[in-house]
Scaffold this active site. Sequence first.
Site, PDB file in Angstrom:
ATOM      1  N   ARG A 275     -53.742  45.285 -42.731  1.00  0.00           N
ATOM      2  CA  ARG A 275     -52.392  45.445 -42.164  1.00  0.00           C
ATOM      3  C   ARG A 275     -51.917  44.103 -41.598  1.00  0.00           C
ATOM      4  NH1 ARG A 275     -50.395  50.025 -40.384  1.00  0.00           N
ATOM      5  NH2 ARG A 275     -48.459  48.894 -40.701  1.00  0.00           N
TER       6      ARG A 275
ATOM      7  N   HIS B  12     -43.301  54.178 -45.099  1.00  0.00           N
ATOM      8  CA  HIS B  12     -44.186  53.291 -44.323  1.00  0.00           C
ATOM      9  C   HIS B  12     -44.600  52.132 -45.245  1.00  0.00           C
ATOM     10  CE1 HIS B  12     -46.608  51.883 -41.180  1.00  0.00           C
ATOM     11  NE2 HIS B  12     -47.588  52.764 -41.165  1.00  0.00           N
TER      12      HIS B  12
ATOM     13  N   ASP C 161     -53.969  61.610 -45.131  1.00  0.00           N
ATOM     14  CA  ASP C 161     -53.275  61.279 -43.880  1.00  0.00           C
ATOM     15  C   ASP C 161     -53.314  62.531 -43.005  1.00  0.00           C
ATOM     16  OD1 ASP C 161     -51.646  60.086 -41.952  1.00  0.00           O
ATOM     17  OD2 ASP C 161     -49.786  60.333 -43.084  1.00  0.00           O
TER      18      ASP C 161
ATOM     19  N   CYS D 281     -54.557  55.751 -43.851  1.00  0.00           N
ATOM     20  CA  CYS D 281     -53.764  54.767 -43.109  1.00  0.00           C
ATOM     21  C   CYS D 281     -54.253  54.628 -41.667  1.00  0.00           C
ATOM     22  CB  CYS D 281     -52.291  55.150 -43.144  1.00  0.00           C
ATOM     23  SG  CYS D 281     -51.977  56.827 -42.549  1.00  0.00           S
TER      24      CYS D 281
ATOM     25  N   ARG E 286     -39.925  50.716 -35.631  1.00  0.00           N
ATOM     26  CA  ARG E 286     -40.628  51.969 -35.944  1.00  0.00           C
ATOM     27  C   ARG E 286     -39.925  53.113 -35.230  1.00  0.00           C
ATOM     28  NH1 ARG E 286     -46.926  53.798 -35.593  1.00  0.00           N
ATOM     29  NH2 ARG E 286     -46.906  52.584 -37.506  1.00  0.00           N
TER      30      ARG E 286
ATOM     31  N   GLN F 179     -47.571  49.616 -44.681  1.00  0.00           N
ATOM     32  CA  GLN F 179     -48.889  50.217 -44.890  1.00  0.00           C
ATOM     33  C   GLN F 179     -49.276  50.141 -46.377  1.00  0.00           C
ATOM     34  OE1 GLN F 179     -51.113  51.931 -42.532  1.00  0.00           O
ATOM     35  NE2 GLN F 179     -52.456  51.671 -44.306  1.00  0.00           N
TER      36      GLN F 179
HETATM   37  N1  NVA Z   1     -47.963  60.368 -41.218  1.00  0.00           N
HETATM   38  C1  NVA Z   1     -48.398  59.658 -40.043  1.00  0.00           C
HETATM   39  C2  NVA Z   1     -48.655  58.220 -40.387  1.00  0.00           C
HETATM   40  C3  NVA Z   1     -49.175  57.380 -39.238  1.00  0.00           C
HETATM   41  C4  NVA Z   1     -49.446  55.959 -39.635  1.00  0.00           C
HETATM   42  C5  NVA Z   1     -47.334  59.762 -38.971  1.00  0.00           C
HETATM   43  O1  NVA Z   1     -46.142  59.648 -39.289  1.00  0.00           O
HETATM   44  O2  NVA Z   1     -47.684  59.970 -37.812  1.00  0.00           O
HETATM   45  N1   CP Z   2     -51.420  53.070 -39.909  1.00  0.00           N
HETATM   46  C1   CP Z   2     -50.593  52.834 -38.878  1.00  0.00           C
HETATM   47  O1   CP Z   2     -49.387  52.623 -39.040  1.00  0.00           O
HETATM   48  O2   CP Z   2     -51.203  52.865 -37.674  1.00  0.00           O
HETATM   49  P1   CP Z   2     -50.474  52.795 -36.251  1.00  0.00           P
HETATM   50  O3   CP Z   2     -49.713  54.089 -36.082  1.00  0.00           O
HETATM   51  O4   CP Z   2     -51.591  52.640 -35.268  1.00  0.00           O
HETATM   52  O5   CP Z   2     -49.537  51.624 -36.249  1.00  0.00           O
END
Ligand code: NVA
Ligand code: CP
Length: 329
Positions: A317, A135, A231, A272, A108, A138
């Site tokens: 998930r 992602h 989101d 998400c 990540r 997800q």
């Molecule tokens: N758009 C958000 C998704 C988190 C799962 C981010 O990138 O922080």
């Molecule tokens: N939805 C998701 O990816 O959550 P986290 O950022 O907690 O992993």
Amino acid sequence: MAINLKGRSFLTLMDFSPLEIRYLLDLSHDLKSKCRAGINDKLLDGKEIVLLFEKTSTRTRCAFEVGAGQEGAHVTFLDSNSSQMGKKESLEDTAKVLGRYYDGIEYRGYEQSVVEKLAKYAGVPVWNGLTDVDHPTQILADLMTIEEHVHKPLNKVKIAFVGDTRNNMCYAWMYGAAKMGMHFVALGPEELYPDETILKEVNAVAKETGAQIELVSDEKVLNDVDVIYTDVWAGMGEEDKLRERVTLLKPYQVTQELVSNIGTEDCIFMHCLPAYHDFETTFAKKALDEQDIDCREVTDEVFRAKYSVVFDEAENRMHTIKSIMVATI
Ligand code: NVA
Ligand code: CP
């Protein structure tokens, strides 16, 4: 033809055929039923998995750790401060080293090119746990959750992604919807419309699968939506853009009124997570107290409504991430 994903990386749904995605979804439903029934085949017995996180996480990290643990694998977690990666050792060298120890690598971080490079050199499957533009794990969980709650085939489902339609979740959703032949509508301000190149790629897939991908900025043109998705307005690494985002996105906050206006009678709400739906987080509270910014992308009423399936989605998930590991290792 039998589907075999052994050795494949999971970087974006664009790399997978609809049948391969179907296979992963079927496996996820199966693993969930087995998990509920207490049946454990230890499908990853003795495997070694490394999780590389350059951004924070609750769901993704825990889903990998618990999923791997349940199936008998062992996990190493490394955050950005606890390895040499990228700072004192190139990505190529890091990938080659990790590939000698591990059976699978989760990453990540920021740029998609990093996860691509890891996959190029590791020699073992690499799984994308979120980048600035995608992602995919997800989306697999989201598709699974839709199958549990919306009683029609995915290619008959209409989903509206409301808010920042240029973010990683919206892009990931466009890929998933295009592959699965869905009717996907991005509802948000024109200033934040998706990148043209991505739209072109998505529309090329949609042409083959029968998917419909639309961009609209006025909710009045929308109705009969089965799934309303949103989101956060400023994702990880974008917090300094909060004020400008809130100014653009305030009209797209998911409220009960919006849901009633665009949703079907039995539509569901998805997110998400993590979500800003109240001021019980230090981030949302600080933004309100110190900058007079209300950053909630969804009201508490919608988030807690009966039709909100966000915690089923979060649970899924784990089942879907497990299925990705089981299918590819
Ligand atoms: N758009 C958000 C998704 C988190 C799962 C981010 O990138 O922080
Ligand atoms: N939805 C998701 O990816 O959550 P986290 O950022 O907690 O992993």
